[in-house]
Write a protein that holds these residues in place. Sequence first.
Motif, PDB file in Angstrom:
ATOM      1  N   GLU A 135     -63.043   1.716 -47.425  1.00 43.89           N
ATOM      2  CA  GLU A 135     -61.881   2.285 -46.727  1.00 43.89           C
ATOM      3  C   GLU A 135     -62.168   3.734 -46.342  1.00 43.89           C
ATOM      4  OE1 GLU A 135     -57.207   3.285 -47.677  1.00 43.89           O
ATOM      5  OE2 GLU A 135     -58.203   1.724 -48.844  1.00 43.89           O
ATOM      6  N   VAL A 136     -62.002   4.059 -45.058  1.00 44.16           N
ATOM      7  CA  VAL A 136     -62.233   5.420 -44.573  1.00 44.16           C
ATOM      8  C   VAL A 136     -61.153   6.326 -45.153  1.00 44.16           C
ATOM      9  CG1 VAL A 136     -62.399   6.921 -42.561  1.00 44.16           C
ATOM     10  CG2 VAL A 136     -63.302   4.594 -42.440  1.00 44.16           C
ATOM     11  N   LYS A 137     -61.580   7.385 -45.844  1.00 38.82           N
ATOM     12  CA  LYS A 137     -60.648   8.318 -46.478  1.00 38.82           C
ATOM     13  C   LYS A 137     -60.590   9.652 -45.747  1.00 38.82           C
ATOM     14  CE  LYS A 137     -59.355   5.682 -49.830  1.00 38.82           C
ATOM     15  NZ  LYS A 137     -57.960   5.270 -49.944  1.00 38.82           N
ATOM     16  N   VAL A 138     -61.730  10.083 -45.204  1.00 41.62           N
ATOM     17  CA  VAL A 138     -61.812  11.367 -44.508  1.00 41.62           C
ATOM     18  C   VAL A 138     -62.713  11.171 -43.306  1.00 41.62           C
ATOM     19  CG1 VAL A 138     -62.594  13.759 -44.653  1.00 41.62           C
ATOM     20  CG2 VAL A 138     -61.564  12.688 -46.644  1.00 41.62           C
ATOM     21  N   SER A 139     -62.310  11.735 -42.178  1.00 37.78           N
ATOM     22  CA  SER A 139     -63.134  11.635 -40.978  1.00 37.78           C
ATOM     23  C   SER A 139     -63.023  12.920 -40.178  1.00 37.78           C
ATOM     24  CB  SER A 139     -62.664  10.450 -40.130  1.00 37.78           C
ATOM     25  OG  SER A 139     -63.400  10.375 -38.930  1.00 37.78           O
ATOM     26  N   GLY A 140     -64.164  13.413 -39.719  1.00 38.51           N
ATOM     27  CA  GLY A 140     -64.182  14.547 -38.812  1.00 38.51           C
ATOM     28  C   GLY A 140     -64.203  15.911 -39.468  1.00 38.51           C
ATOM     29  N   GLY A 141     -64.402  15.962 -40.752  1.00 38.34           N
ATOM     30  CA  GLY A 141     -64.463  17.255 -41.412  1.00 38.34           C
ATOM     31  C   GLY A 141     -64.893  17.114 -42.838  1.00 38.34           C
ATOM     32  N   ALA A 142     -65.214  18.247 -43.418  1.00 39.34           N
ATOM     33  CA  ALA A 142     -65.669  18.247 -44.808  1.00 39.34           C
ATOM     34  C   ALA A 142     -64.522  18.718 -45.697  1.00 39.34           C
ATOM     35  CB  ALA A 142     -66.874  19.161 -44.953  1.00 39.34           C
ATOM     36  N   PRO A 143     -64.083  17.862 -46.606  1.00 37.48           N
ATOM     37  CA  PRO A 143     -63.010  18.258 -47.515  1.00 37.48           C
ATOM     38  C   PRO A 143     -63.505  19.247 -48.561  1.00 37.48           C
ATOM     39  CG  PRO A 143     -63.795  16.073 -48.066  1.00 37.48           C
ATOM     40  CD  PRO A 143     -64.512  16.492 -46.815  1.00 37.48           C
ATOM     41  N   THR A 144     -62.568  19.928 -49.201  1.00 37.96           N
ATOM     42  CA  THR A 144     -62.904  20.863 -50.269  1.00 37.96           C
ATOM     43  C   THR A 144     -63.273  20.087 -51.534  1.00 37.96           C
ATOM     44  OG1 THR A 144     -60.653  20.958 -51.115  1.00 37.96           O
ATOM     45  CG2 THR A 144     -61.239  22.544 -49.364  1.00 37.96           C
ATOM     46  N   ALA A 145     -63.812  20.796 -52.504  1.00 36.46           N
ATOM     47  CA  ALA A 145     -64.152  20.165 -53.783  1.00 36.46           C
ATOM     48  C   ALA A 145     -62.905  19.568 -54.430  1.00 36.46           C
ATOM     49  CB  ALA A 145     -64.812  21.182 -54.707  1.00 36.46           C
ATOM     50  N   ALA A 146     -61.786  20.273 -54.360  1.00 33.57           N
ATOM     51  CA  ALA A 146     -60.537  19.776 -54.955  1.00 33.57           C
ATOM     52  C   ALA A 146     -60.068  18.505 -54.248  1.00 33.57           C
ATOM     53  CB  ALA A 146     -59.460  20.854 -54.895  1.00 33.57           C
ATOM     54  N   GLU A 147     -60.218  18.463 -52.931  1.00 31.50           N
ATOM     55  CA  GLU A 147     -59.827  17.264 -52.177  1.00 31.50           C
ATOM     56  C   GLU A 147     -60.734  16.081 -52.533  1.00 31.50           C
ATOM     57  OE1 GLU A 147     -57.919  19.316 -48.170  1.00 31.50           O
ATOM     58  OE2 GLU A 147     -60.094  19.084 -48.315  1.00 31.50           O
ATOM     59  N   ILE A 148     -62.011  16.347 -52.715  1.00 30.11           N
ATOM     60  CA  ILE A 148     -62.948  15.289 -53.117  1.00 30.11           C
ATOM     61  C   ILE A 148     -62.590  14.788 -54.512  1.00 30.11           C
ATOM     62  CG2 ILE A 148     -65.358  14.786 -53.718  1.00 30.11           C
ATOM     63  CD1 ILE A 148     -66.139  16.702 -51.404  1.00 30.11           C
ATOM     64  N   ASP A 149     -62.275  15.701 -55.404  1.00 24.34           N
ATOM     65  CA  ASP A 149     -61.847  15.308 -56.753  1.00 24.34           C
ATOM     66  C   ASP A 149     -60.665  14.355 -56.687  1.00 24.34           C
ATOM     67  OD1 ASP A 149     -63.811  16.985 -57.722  1.00 24.34           O
ATOM     68  OD2 ASP A 149     -62.415  18.451 -58.603  1.00 24.34           O
ATOM     69  N   ALA A 150     -59.669  14.706 -55.880  1.00 27.34           N
ATOM     70  CA  ALA A 150     -58.463  13.876 -55.761  1.00 27.34           C
ATOM     71  C   ALA A 150     -58.819  12.497 -55.201  1.00 27.34           C
ATOM     72  CB  ALA A 150     -57.440  14.573 -54.881  1.00 27.34           C
ATOM     73  N   LEU A 151     -59.685  12.452 -54.213  1.00 27.20           N
ATOM     74  CA  LEU A 151     -60.093  11.173 -53.630  1.00 27.20           C
ATOM     75  C   LEU A 151     -60.797  10.297 -54.665  1.00 27.20           C
ATOM     76  CD1 LEU A 151     -61.548  12.245 -50.163  1.00 27.20           C
ATOM     77  CD2 LEU A 151     -59.522  10.843 -50.554  1.00 27.20           C
ATOM     78  N   LEU A 152     -61.727  10.890 -55.388  1.00 21.57           N
ATOM     79  CA  LEU A 152     -62.487  10.128 -56.372  1.00 21.57           C
ATOM     80  C   LEU A 152     -61.616   9.652 -57.534  1.00 21.57           C
ATOM     81  CD1 LEU A 152     -65.774  12.250 -56.513  1.00 21.57           C
ATOM     82  CD2 LEU A 152     -65.422  10.063 -55.362  1.00 21.57           C
ATOM     83  N   GLN A 153     -60.698  10.495 -57.955  1.00 22.09           N
ATOM     84  CA  GLN A 153     -59.852  10.148 -59.088  1.00 22.09           C
ATOM     85  C   GLN A 153     -58.794   9.108 -58.727  1.00 22.09           C
ATOM     86  OE1 GLN A 153     -58.733  14.183 -60.129  1.00 22.09           O
ATOM     87  NE2 GLN A 153     -59.993  14.068 -61.975  1.00 22.09           N
ATOM     88  N   SER A 154     -58.499   8.976 -57.454  1.00 21.02           N
ATOM     89  CA  SER A 154     -57.464   8.010 -57.043  1.00 21.02           C
ATOM     90  C   SER A 154     -58.004   6.581 -56.995  1.00 21.02           C
ATOM     91  CB  SER A 154     -56.887   8.401 -55.685  1.00 21.02           C
ATOM     92  OG  SER A 154     -57.842   8.214 -54.655  1.00 21.02           O
ATOM     93  N   HIS A 155     -59.293   6.399 -57.293  1.00 24.75           N
ATOM     94  CA  HIS A 155     -59.896   5.056 -57.254  1.00 24.75           C
ATOM     95  C   HIS A 155     -60.429   4.651 -58.574  1.00 24.75           C
ATOM     96  CE1 HIS A 155     -59.474   4.209 -53.005  1.00 24.75           C
ATOM     97  NE2 HIS A 155     -59.650   5.504 -52.847  1.00 24.75           N
TER      98      HIS A 155
END
Length: 78
Positions: free
Chosen positions: A58-78
């Motif tokens: 599932e595409v979570k982010v497109s067209g930019g680089a998220p911050t470390a905190a945003e990546i943490d949230a993405l990884l922890q939500s799965h």
Amino acid sequence: MKVEVLGSGCKKCNTLAELVAERAQALQLEIELEKVSDMATILEYGVMSTPAIVINGEVKVSGGAPTAAEIDALLQSH
């Protein structure tokens, strides 16, 4: 968890893949990280702008680089 970083292989895409790996390790999460640079595969996801992050297909982010905190949230939500 399978995490794909989609991109052409540019510096921004490579940096994002490294950051995803670092954050997963910091969170003590096991991920299968794959860098995808094949344009046909990227287009199959419907991604028109890279870098992009795909988690478990599932595409979570497109067209930019998220911050470390945003990546943490993405990884922890799965």
